[in-house]
Design a protein around this motif. Sequence first.
Motif, PDB file in Angstrom:
ATOM      1  N   GLY A 172       0.808  -1.213   0.000  1.00  0.00           N
ATOM      2  CA  GLY A 172       0.000   0.000   0.000  1.00  0.00           C
ATOM      3  C   GLY A 172       0.839   1.258   0.000  1.00  0.00           C
ATOM      4  O   GLY A 172       2.080   1.213   0.016  1.00  0.00           O
ATOM      5  N   TRP A 173       0.159   2.375  -0.013  1.00  0.00           N
ATOM      6  CA  TRP A 173       0.837   3.669  -0.026  1.00  0.00           C
ATOM      7  C   TRP A 173       1.786   3.814   1.150  1.00  0.00           C
ATOM      8  O   TRP A 173       2.838   4.454   1.047  1.00  0.00           O
ATOM      9  CB  TRP A 173      -0.198   4.808  -0.006  1.00  0.00           C
ATOM     10  N   ALA A 197     -15.126   4.187  -0.656  1.00  0.00           N
ATOM     11  CA  ALA A 197     -14.295   4.237  -1.858  1.00  0.00           C
ATOM     12  C   ALA A 197     -12.818   4.239  -1.494  1.00  0.00           C
ATOM     13  O   ALA A 197     -11.993   3.635  -2.183  1.00  0.00           O
ATOM     14  CB  ALA A 197     -14.641   5.476  -2.679  1.00  0.00           C
ATOM     15  N   TYR A 198     -12.478   4.887  -0.386  1.00  0.00           N
ATOM     16  CA  TYR A 198     -11.088   4.938   0.072  1.00  0.00           C
ATOM     17  C   TYR A 198     -10.538   3.529   0.291  1.00  0.00           C
ATOM     18  O   TYR A 198      -9.409   3.218  -0.106  1.00  0.00           O
ATOM     19  CB  TYR A 198     -11.010   5.737   1.373  1.00  0.00           C
ATOM     20  N   GLU A 199     -11.327   2.674   0.913  1.00  0.00           N
ATOM     21  CA  GLU A 199     -10.841   1.329   1.222  1.00  0.00           C
ATOM     22  C   GLU A 199     -10.529   0.560  -0.059  1.00  0.00           C
ATOM     23  O   GLU A 199      -9.607  -0.255  -0.084  1.00  0.00           O
ATOM     24  CB  GLU A 199     -11.862   0.576   2.069  1.00  0.00           C
ATOM     25  N   TRP A 202      -7.464   3.222  -2.056  1.00  0.00           N
ATOM     26  CA  TRP A 202      -6.203   3.354  -1.343  1.00  0.00           C
ATOM     27  C   TRP A 202      -5.888   2.141  -0.477  1.00  0.00           C
ATOM     28  O   TRP A 202      -4.720   1.812  -0.270  1.00  0.00           O
ATOM     29  CB  TRP A 202      -6.224   4.612  -0.469  1.00  0.00           C
ATOM     30  N   GLY A 203      -6.915   1.482   0.054  1.00  0.00           N
ATOM     31  CA  GLY A 203      -6.682   0.332   0.914  1.00  0.00           C
ATOM     32  C   GLY A 203      -6.422  -0.953   0.162  1.00  0.00           C
ATOM     33  O   GLY A 203      -5.979  -1.937   0.738  1.00  0.00           O
ATOM     34  N   GLN A 342      -9.982   0.453   9.198  1.00  0.00           N
ATOM     35  CA  GLN A 342     -10.141  -0.436   8.057  1.00  0.00           C
ATOM     36  C   GLN A 342     -11.256  -1.451   8.304  1.00  0.00           C
ATOM     37  O   GLN A 342     -12.041  -1.761   7.405  1.00  0.00           O
ATOM     38  CB  GLN A 342      -8.831  -1.157   7.753  1.00  0.00           C
ATOM     39  N   GLU A 343     -11.343  -1.968   9.531  1.00  0.00           N
ATOM     40  CA  GLU A 343     -12.401  -2.923   9.840  1.00  0.00           C
ATOM     41  C   GLU A 343     -13.779  -2.307   9.627  1.00  0.00           C
ATOM     42  O   GLU A 343     -14.670  -2.954   9.050  1.00  0.00           O
ATOM     43  CB  GLU A 343     -12.258  -3.415  11.278  1.00  0.00           C
TER      44      GLU A 343
END
Length: 395
Positions: A172-173, A197-199, A202-203, A342-343
């Motif tokens: 990841g980043w 959308a981030y997950e 980027w995730g 994240q969860e």
Amino acid sequence: MRKRAEKFAPLLKPARYKVFYGGRGGAKSWIIARVLIRLAAQNKLRILCARQFQTSIADSVHRLLCDQIEAMGLSNQFDITDKSIVSLTGSEFLFKGLEKSIREIKSTEGIDICWVEEAQAVTKDNWEILIPTIRKEGSEIWVSFNPDEEDASTYQRFVVHPPPDAFVVKVGWEDNPWFPSTLEKERQHMLAVDPEAYEHVWGGSPRKISEAIIFNKRVTFETFETPEGVRFHYGADWGFAADPTALVRSFIQDECLFIDQEAFGYGVEIDETPALFRSVPNCELWPIKADGARPETISYMRRHGFNISAAEKWPGSVEDGVAHLKGFKRIVVHERCKHIAQEFRLYSYKVDKQSGDILPIIVDKHNHGIDALRYSLDGYIQRRGAMGVWAKLAG
């Protein structure tokens, strides 16, 4: 730099499959290109660079390789044309699109390394043709991609059900030591305005049906100051095998639940657990509620100065706990609590694969911090039993 070396170290170890997947900004393609260039400059190799769609050389990794050759100061060791790259050692880079050239690739001989870039789009049929085509003794298949759908062939083949003799690494980043400030601003903005959308972006997690995410649009992720004099709630979940040991701290204010500290550890031995917990401020001063499935661990922690006891469980306690959490006006997760954040973006109900219906079944994944959070609220969560729980959860 150490993180980068650790994550990409498998590139220099023998294996049939080397799979690197994850979200935006992880520098997967950039680093793989550099490793291939270095190998090609040292040995005579035949390297096939493939992707699902390639209508011209401009669609390939040709430009990326050329740029990296120049950046590495190796231009004098390669003969580069508009369509080919050949090293002084005799190494050759080939560029093919699987969609239109799969039959042509099938007849290609002597490939040492096949790098499949943007592999999320590769179909099941094309994998079944490509893989046996790379048949030279000791040959390797390198795969890099950003996941798309969870049921996509590449994700299922290499992440969900990885083959034997495979290194599968999520990048990841946060593993990119050269992550630019421009992308950091984009990352922060998406985290604030669209965490689901981030997950994915980027995730590096596959797309999910948004309605199936249990806490969809109920959780925000931001930086905040913890006020003085609040009543803290500490909850612990014990790790086993690949699951992490987790300690989570939260407090309630204005009918909102704030999560401001976490500690997650993988492969934590029992004698390492006190140190892990102490990374969360003041955890020895407050009661901790924990998963009662490990009474020996609770006893050990009590002997080491922690005021810890088992949280009550009952049939339907998970659903009752989720319903209680959904009863807060908001759940606010501090940005430093990356694991439980994240969860919350992944914790979901089961979806019927045939109909797409969302089922009243909570998937037992992405929940170690959330379980710890539920335990921390022991005594606050009401027993509702099985009747009526689904209506509350769906609300």
